[in-house]
Design an enzyme around this catalytic site. Sequence first.
Site, PDB file in Angstrom:
ATOM      1  N   THR A  43       9.152   1.569  -0.164  1.00 19.77           N
ATOM      2  CA  THR A  43       9.511   2.949  -0.489  1.00 19.77           C
ATOM      3  C   THR A  43       8.973   3.893   0.570  1.00 19.77           C
ATOM      4  O   THR A  43       7.979   3.599   1.236  1.00 19.77           O
ATOM      5  CB  THR A  43       8.923   3.410  -1.836  1.00 19.77           C
ATOM      6  OG1 THR A  43       7.494   3.492  -1.719  1.00 19.77           O
ATOM      7  CG2 THR A  43       9.298   2.488  -2.970  1.00 19.77           C
ATOM      8  N   ASP A  44       9.637   5.032   0.736  1.00 16.45           N
ATOM      9  CA  ASP A  44       8.995   6.114   1.471  1.00 16.45           C
ATOM     10  C   ASP A  44       7.790   6.546   0.638  1.00 16.45           C
ATOM     11  O   ASP A  44       7.741   6.320  -0.579  1.00 16.45           O
ATOM     12  CB  ASP A  44       9.959   7.279   1.668  1.00 16.45           C
ATOM     13  CG  ASP A  44       9.593   8.138   2.871  1.00 16.45           C
ATOM     14  OD1 ASP A  44       8.417   8.094   3.284  1.00 16.45           O
ATOM     15  OD2 ASP A  44      10.468   8.851   3.380  1.00 16.45           O
ATOM     16  N   TRP A  45       6.819   7.148   1.260  1.00 22.27           N
ATOM     17  CA  TRP A  45       5.547   7.451   0.591  1.00 22.27           C
ATOM     18  C   TRP A  45       5.764   8.410  -0.579  1.00 22.27           C
ATOM     19  O   TRP A  45       6.216   9.542  -0.402  1.00 22.27           O
ATOM     20  CB  TRP A  45       4.561   8.021   1.609  1.00 22.27           C
ATOM     21  CG  TRP A  45       3.663   6.978   2.211  1.00 22.27           C
ATOM     22  CD1 TRP A  45       2.305   6.989   2.216  1.00 22.27           C
ATOM     23  CD2 TRP A  45       4.041   5.750   2.863  1.00 22.27           C
ATOM     24  NE1 TRP A  45       1.815   5.851   2.839  1.00 22.27           N
ATOM     25  CE2 TRP A  45       2.856   5.076   3.244  1.00 22.27           C
ATOM     26  CE3 TRP A  45       5.268   5.160   3.162  1.00 22.27           C
ATOM     27  CZ2 TRP A  45       2.862   3.853   3.894  1.00 22.27           C
ATOM     28  CZ3 TRP A  45       5.273   3.942   3.814  1.00 22.27           C
ATOM     29  CH2 TRP A  45       4.094   3.300   4.170  1.00 22.27           C
TER      30      TRP A  45
END
Length: 808
Positions: free
Chosen positions: A228-230
């Site tokens: 995932t993106d952060w």
Amino acid sequence: MKYAEIISQMTLEEKASLMSGKDFWQTQDIQRFGINNIFLADGPHGIRKQEAAADHLGLNSSVPATCFPTAATVANSWNVELGQKIGEYLGEEAVSQKVNVLLGPGINMKRNPLCGRNFEYFSEDPYLTGKMAAGYIRGIQSHGISACVKHFCVNNQEERRMSINTIVDERALREIYLTAFEIAVKEGKTKALMSSYNMLNGTYTNENMHLMHDILRGEWNYKGCVITDWGGSNDRVAGLIAGNELEMPTTAGETNEEIIQAIKSEKIKEDVLDQSVDRLLELIFTTEEVYKKAHKKFDMQEHHRVAQEVAEESIVLLKNEENILPLKNGTKVAVIGDFAKEARYQGAGSSVVNPTILDHTLDCFEESRIVSIGYETGFERYGKKSNKRIDRACELAKEADVILLYIGLDEVTEAEGLDRQNMNISDNQIELLNALQKVNQNIVAILSCGCAVEMPWINKVKGLLHGYLSGQAGAKAIIRVLSGDVNPSGKLTETYPIHYEDTPSFKNFPGKEVSVEYREGIYIGYRYYDAANVEVRFPFGYGLSYTTFEYSCIEVNKNGVTFKLTNSGSTQGMEIAQLYVGCKSENIFRAKKELKGFVKIFINAGETKSVTIPFDDKTFRYFNIKTNKWEVEASEYKIMIGASSADIRLKDTIFMEGSGAPLPYDKDKLTSYYSGKVNNVVTEEFENLIGCKVPVSTWDRTKPLGYNDTIAQCKYAKGLFARFAFNMIVFAYWFLRKIGKRSTANIIMMSIYHMPFRGIARMTGGALNIPMLNGILMIVNGHFFKGLNHLLKERSKMVKAAKAKKIA
């Protein structure tokens, strides 16, 4: 499964623990199985490894690393081998810093010139983007570590990126927004891929089964890891089902417990978790292999020289009236502009690199044949007007043969988390240019920014050199091009419109509330300008040289196109020849031409070389929404070889047998798309294109605010405290900009204002969990005391649980 034996010995809790980070940058470890934690670091154009206070916005300094030119810059080289070379050097530096996964390259399309992160992306064209990205990936992964291609997918605006719903038709999704990812997966063989924050047609990308399961895992046979993106996880279990292995950063075990409970309640089978663990273990074990042997530190000077080489090949000469460039020996120049003293050489946000060395323009003249008679700032970097600076600059300009005027965009105008407000260079820079032109008309402008800008001022300059964001060695590279030591060979990988209003997405960018509609369909960039016959400032693929090239003798067969390329000038140089293909049939709407191949070739003065550009599986295909497959239409195709998309030098045709697919569209219902004039598509026609009703694009202001609503929506919250907090945020943003703290003001917008409430829990590393967030939402929705009580109780529970765990 490759690691079935290990997985069979692991407890459910151990397996679930691997599915989220150990901290902000590292994965979880399980030492009894020899599973180490691995380190992930930002790194599209340089390693940003943080050893102290961690953040994802570039606020804290990182370990020094080579700052190479940004992707938007390197793309202008059109040199895949050069991209691979950068990747190799990035990989070497990553290994020296014990980084396992390098978070890059970014390959989202430049749908709109105002996207704040365009400096980090390659192009408006998916084929060029994919080929460049594949080169980077091969280079990075040649050292045994992993690249992580991002952001998958349709993340084409920064405003409200964590919650915006992107509405796009299937054909545009496949042909424009997924093709670069397909090339990165199939040709680059990336080991990791980062999902984007946004929704795609109503479902968050990392939960989207059509995207993640049908296309990525199914059609492309991707075996790697999805990260995932952060803070980009919405429903952790739904993400796991779709094939999202790793959630970052840590959630202190909260979402791991959601996975455990889902398996215990038989909501999902444990095999789903096992498959994800297997893919994550492959990433961990393979990227750890390189660290079993000793590694030396990288050579900073060598890497700096490579950064300069890359910058030199990526600089674009846009104007050269009266052959003012290259500057003749002994030319006396006045160096003017704040960007000459303090170079604008990289972007802002998570990609900020702490450079090992930094060249400064004013220090580079001694090594060139150019004579600098002095320097003046001319303007204040962040837009404040100063007549005194202009006057001093004009006095210096009077004494010079040529003015070198360094202008561009500042660090806080184009940045991660924010979109630009317009396409303009700041007024104080243009006022300076106007004043200089009155005292000395020999002006060469050097432009520093990572994106397209409007240029109503272009007739005021005789020369225009675009350095983009050219990295730590860019200042010297630019001087070498100005002096003629380097013949410029870069060409634009995005179209420069005359006015922002000319862009196809002008009326549909950015999505301000719930959704953003890609009503232009497949027509982005040059595809639109060509089809709608819109005049542009500079076309896609454009760039000048100090020499000239002639094209001749085209031959086309089923395998590709061959032609002759002659350097007809007096200077050796490199030319970028571009293959465009257009279908003559009008049964299916198409762009007039599409880039399907390119080659960059060095040719000595007077020399002729034979050039071949092969066809591949993407040359003639289109995506058919009826068959849900790539098809080829039976037709005659125009084969065009050009020096740019608007400068076609050679033409031929070839007939291709089709795949016999039924026609996908009712022509009468899609008149705008068949004409290419898609800058004002009405709702009914767009609904015919996407095959469903367009969702409501505005917030429902009658409903209580929930996890996926943003802090910005507190302006209409029922809770008085929430509305007060909203107004304080807005005031703080205004006040900080007023006193010149624009960078801090930007942080408020990207890390608070547009943050969905769930992001508060996802980005705090477990300091604030979902039960506590429920209390905050009660306060926001008008139940202040009930919410505060709930928040404090849940906080107390979490503290007690942490203490009990520590004792145990």
